[in-house]
Design a protein around this motif. Structure first.
Motif, PDB file in Angstrom:
ATOM      1  N   CYS A  48       0.806  -1.226   0.000  1.00  0.00           N
ATOM      2  CA  CYS A  48       0.000   0.000   0.000  1.00  0.00           C
ATOM      3  C   CYS A  48       0.842   1.279   0.000  1.00  0.00           C
ATOM      4  O   CYS A  48       0.377   2.322  -0.467  1.00  0.00           O
ATOM      5  CB  CYS A  48      -0.906   0.025   1.228  1.00  0.00           C
ATOM      6  SG  CYS A  48      -1.892  -1.454   1.458  1.00  0.00           S
ATOM      7  N   LEU A  71     -10.733  -5.047   0.852  1.00  0.00           N
ATOM      8  CA  LEU A  71      -9.318  -5.428   0.775  1.00  0.00           C
ATOM      9  C   LEU A  71      -9.158  -6.846   0.229  1.00  0.00           C
ATOM     10  O   LEU A  71      -8.265  -7.105  -0.577  1.00  0.00           O
ATOM     11  CB  LEU A  71      -8.666  -5.313   2.155  1.00  0.00           C
ATOM     12  CG  LEU A  71      -8.509  -3.889   2.680  1.00  0.00           C
ATOM     13  CD1 LEU A  71      -8.091  -3.913   4.146  1.00  0.00           C
ATOM     14  CD2 LEU A  71      -7.526  -3.105   1.848  1.00  0.00           C
ATOM     15  N   TYR A  75      -7.116  -6.088  -2.986  1.00  0.00           N
ATOM     16  CA  TYR A  75      -5.703  -5.872  -2.676  1.00  0.00           C
ATOM     17  C   TYR A  75      -4.998  -7.015  -1.965  1.00  0.00           C
ATOM     18  O   TYR A  75      -3.814  -7.228  -2.189  1.00  0.00           O
ATOM     19  CB  TYR A  75      -5.532  -4.593  -1.843  1.00  0.00           C
ATOM     20  CG  TYR A  75      -5.916  -3.375  -2.617  1.00  0.00           C
ATOM     21  CD1 TYR A  75      -5.101  -2.891  -3.625  1.00  0.00           C
ATOM     22  CD2 TYR A  75      -7.106  -2.717  -2.376  1.00  0.00           C
ATOM     23  CE1 TYR A  75      -5.453  -1.782  -4.365  1.00  0.00           C
ATOM     24  CE2 TYR A  75      -7.469  -1.600  -3.110  1.00  0.00           C
ATOM     25  CZ  TYR A  75      -6.642  -1.137  -4.092  1.00  0.00           C
ATOM     26  OH  TYR A  75      -6.988  -0.044  -4.830  1.00  0.00           O
ATOM     27  N   ALA A  82      -6.164  -9.940   4.492  1.00  0.00           N
ATOM     28  CA  ALA A  82      -7.151  -8.857   4.419  1.00  0.00           C
ATOM     29  C   ALA A  82      -7.694  -8.534   5.798  1.00  0.00           C
ATOM     30  O   ALA A  82      -7.870  -7.362   6.153  1.00  0.00           O
ATOM     31  CB  ALA A  82      -8.293  -9.247   3.482  1.00  0.00           C
TER      32      ALA A  82
END
Length: 126
Positions: A48, A71, A75, A82
């Motif tokens: 991030c 998340l 990501y 997450a």
């Protein structure tokens, strides 16, 4: 029919092929999760920090579950990472126990008159 068809040899060859395929796919190595066991600070730094300078403010008062879900979908490499990252972002966003967040400080001195939408004096009647 020939004698080889009656003995069942025509049936064994495809069965052997299916059994070999099952054995080969069963022994394929499971994919490795490279983020497994990393602390959330390291997850943030690795994934991030290239776009976000700080973790502060990223949770923005969102519900824990929605932040985790976002998340996980976009990501994080696993549900566990997450979850850890969501908990970290929420902990950074919330004030420490016992210390309330400081109110926004005004750029004007304490004795300066406050601006308002109303005029300073009553408007005379006509």
């Amino acid at each position: 029919m020939t004698s080889s068809d009656r003995s069942g040899r025509g049936f064994i060859a495809p069965l052997f092929g299916v059994a070999a395929a099952i054995l080969l796919t069963a022994t394929i190595a499971r994919a490795q999760n490279l983020d497994e066991g990393k602390p959330p600070q390291k997850l943030f730094a690795d994934g991030c920090a290239s776009c976000h300078r700080s973790p502060r403010g990223l949770a923005k008062g969102r519900f824990s579950f929605t932040l985790y879900w976002f998340l996980k979908d976009h990501y994080a490499s696993s549900a566990d990472s997450a979850k850890a990252l969501a908990a970290y972002l929420e902990s950074v966003d919330s004030p420490p126990a016992g210390k309330p967040r400081a109110a926004a400080k005004s750029s004007k001195p304490a004795g300066a008159p406050r601006s308002s939408l109303r005029p300073p004096a009553p408007v005379p009647q006509r």
